[in-house]
Design an enzyme around this catalytic site. Structure first.
Site, mmCIF file in Angstrom:
data_model
loop_
_atom_site.group_PDB
_atom_site.id
_atom_site.type_symbol
_atom_site.label_atom_id
_atom_site.label_comp_id
_atom_site.label_asym_id
_atom_site.label_seq_id
_atom_site.Cartn_x
_atom_site.Cartn_y
_atom_site.Cartn_z
ATOM 1 N N HIS A 266 0.874 -1.178 0.000
ATOM 2 C CA HIS A 266 0.000 0.000 0.000
ATOM 3 C C HIS A 266 0.914 1.232 0.000
ATOM 4 O O HIS A 266 1.528 1.544 1.023
ATOM 5 C CB HIS A 266 -0.911 -0.011 1.223
ATOM 6 C CG HIS A 266 -1.812 -1.208 1.281
ATOM 7 N ND1 HIS A 266 -2.213 -1.794 2.453
ATOM 8 C CD2 HIS A 266 -2.385 -1.931 0.281
ATOM 9 C CE1 HIS A 266 -3.000 -2.824 2.185
ATOM 10 N NE2 HIS A 266 -3.116 -2.918 0.869
ATOM 11 N N GLU B 29 1.449 4.044 2.700
ATOM 12 C CA GLU B 29 1.959 3.656 4.016
ATOM 13 C C GLU B 29 3.475 3.784 4.014
ATOM 14 O O GLU B 29 4.225 2.804 4.079
ATOM 15 C CB GLU B 29 1.479 2.241 4.342
ATOM 16 C CG GLU B 29 -0.043 2.170 4.421
ATOM 17 C CD GLU B 29 -0.604 0.759 4.440
ATOM 18 O OE1 GLU B 29 0.187 -0.196 4.581
ATOM 19 O OE2 GLU B 29 -1.834 0.614 4.316
ATOM 20 N N HIS C 20 3.467 -2.491 7.074
ATOM 21 C CA HIS C 20 2.301 -1.681 6.692
ATOM 22 C C HIS C 20 2.113 -0.527 7.683
ATOM 23 O O HIS C 20 2.828 -0.406 8.678
ATOM 24 C CB HIS C 20 1.037 -2.543 6.703
ATOM 25 C CG HIS C 20 0.913 -3.476 5.543
ATOM 26 N ND1 HIS C 20 0.161 -3.184 4.433
ATOM 27 C CD2 HIS C 20 1.460 -4.695 5.328
ATOM 28 C CE1 HIS C 20 0.235 -4.189 3.568
ATOM 29 N NE2 HIS C 20 1.030 -5.126 4.093
ATOM 30 N N GLU D 59 2.213 -3.646 11.588
ATOM 31 C CA GLU D 59 1.427 -2.414 11.423
ATOM 32 C C GLU D 59 1.990 -1.304 12.309
ATOM 33 O O GLU D 59 2.282 -1.520 13.482
ATOM 34 C CB GLU D 59 -0.038 -2.655 11.782
ATOM 35 C CG GLU D 59 -0.760 -3.653 10.884
ATOM 36 C CD GLU D 59 -1.163 -3.060 9.548
ATOM 37 O OE1 GLU D 59 -0.931 -1.850 9.317
ATOM 38 O OE2 GLU D 59 -1.726 -3.816 8.724
#
Length: 379
Positions: free
Chosen positions: A167, A170, A260, A336
């Site tokens: 992504h 990010e 991410h 994350e």
């Protein structure tokens, strides 16, 4: 007074700009051929000493409106030093008031990771005797997709893969990778030297070069979310995933990490493969070990906040972590990091930023080493 986003990763739409009042209405554009909208990056020109009100009119209709709660916009004058600005979100519009100190002021969703810095990371790493660069292929826009091989391959060595920026918005993910790469290549770091004795690392710092340069949040040039392509990628739709997946199948994988950023949760955490049909007690043991060691070595990591694990057999197998975990029967984790701040250890000036992501990436070698020690060398 003027708004511009005509540069690498730039993205914004000007609805109206009133020079007399300083009121500026903006909209965050969708990714190309996609419904995702959240990433913005632009500059305000010619407003030094003037108070301006910036209103993001479509904040509530963006991909993750809950991400604006307790969020603060990132800004910079020199694009090197980024800081946070007081920001309000009323459930519909996100707004801030600012009086620029200089003629040019930059605003972004998160501290950018420029394409030139990516190229510098690749080029600098290759100068180290333990690093080689492999060109996997080209993206839909014709950009290079590269993987760093750190350490020499050998029959007894375990294979670690690390990917980032499936992504593209990010950007903390590539800052994370930079920290891991720099530590692995540091000749004065004994842990790194030990790791390279019995493991080889394959690292893709940017899985989505096209989306990164286009200023996308989650998709590639075709509007495809790469982290939903791992079950059946194609060169026509998702060459980035196809090329990396094929390379993985050539090398094998003993440990996989995918970096991410999360729009809403203001903490660092990991998500595993608990919902996979192939999940078993051995993999659970390695996941627990990984988390325990990271908790003991870096306070920025925690396990209280994160995603609710999938029920056994109900995982989405199109995600990279789930696909790799079952295909190679290995430990695979999604890492994350927050777009906001780490609320356990907040920083009023910068929030969570590139430098903290870089340091977090360097620290991941501790749990990686623990897992590899548990696995032992290949027979």
């Amino acid at each position: 007074m003027r708004i511009s986003a005509s540069f690498d990763a730039g993205s914004i739409r000007v609805v109206s700009l009133d020079e007399e009042s300083g009121v500026i209405h903006l909209e965050i554009p969708n990714d190309h051929q996609s419904e995702f909208a959240q990433w913005f990056y632009f500059r305000l020109e010619g407003a030094a000493g003037e108070t301006c009100e910036l209103h993001f009119d479509n904040a509530a209709s963006c991909a993750y409106p809950e991400g604006w709660v307790d969020y603060r916009v990132v800004a910079s004058y020199d694009r090197e030093n980024w800081f946070r600005l007081p920001t309000e979100y009323d459930g519909k519009v996100m707004s801030l008031s600012v009086t620029p100190e200089h003629d040019l002021m930059y605003f972004a969703y998160f501290e950018p990771y420029p394409w030139e810095r990516h190229l510098n990371l690749i080029s600098t790493a290759q100068m180290h005797p333990d690093c080689r660069v492999h060109h996997l292929g080209e993206t839909l826009d014709g950009r290079d997709l590269d993987v760093l091989q750190i350490g020499e391959d050998a029959d007894h060595k375990r294979v670690v893969w690390l990917t980032a920026r499936q992504h593209p918005g990010e950007t903390m993910a590539e800052w994370f990778v930079e920290g891991a790469v720099q530590r692995l290549l540091d000749p004065a770091d004994t842990l790194a030297r030990e790791l390279l004795e019995w493991a080889v690392f394959y690292i893709v710092p940017n899985m989505n070069p096209d989306g990164s340069c286009r200023g996308h949040l989650r998709t590639n040039a075709a509007g495809v979310n790469l982290n939903r392509e791992w079950a059946n990628p194609t060169m026509e739709r998702s060459p980035e995933v196809y090329l990396v997946r094929e390379a993985m199948r050539e090398t094998g994988v003993d440990l996989y990490l995918d970096a991410h950023g999360d729009e809403s949760i203001p903490f660092n955490f990991v998500a595993g493969s608990e919902g996979n049909p192939g999940y078993h007690a051995g993999r659970a043991e390695l996941e627990t070990l990984f988390k325990q060691v990271w908790l003991a070595t870096n306070p920025d990591f925690q396990v209280k906040h994160g995603y609710t694990p999938d029920q056994f057999g109900e995982a989405n197998m199109t995600l990279s972590t789930n696909h790799v975990a079952d295909y190679f029967d290995c430990l695979a984790y999604t890492i994350e990091m927050p777009f906001k701040d780490n609320f356990d250890w907040p920083d009023e000036e910068t929030g969570w930023d590139g430098e903290r992501s870089r340091q977090f990436g360097a620290s991941v070698l501790f749990p990686v080493a623990a897992v590899l020690r548990r696995l032992g060398k290949k027979a």
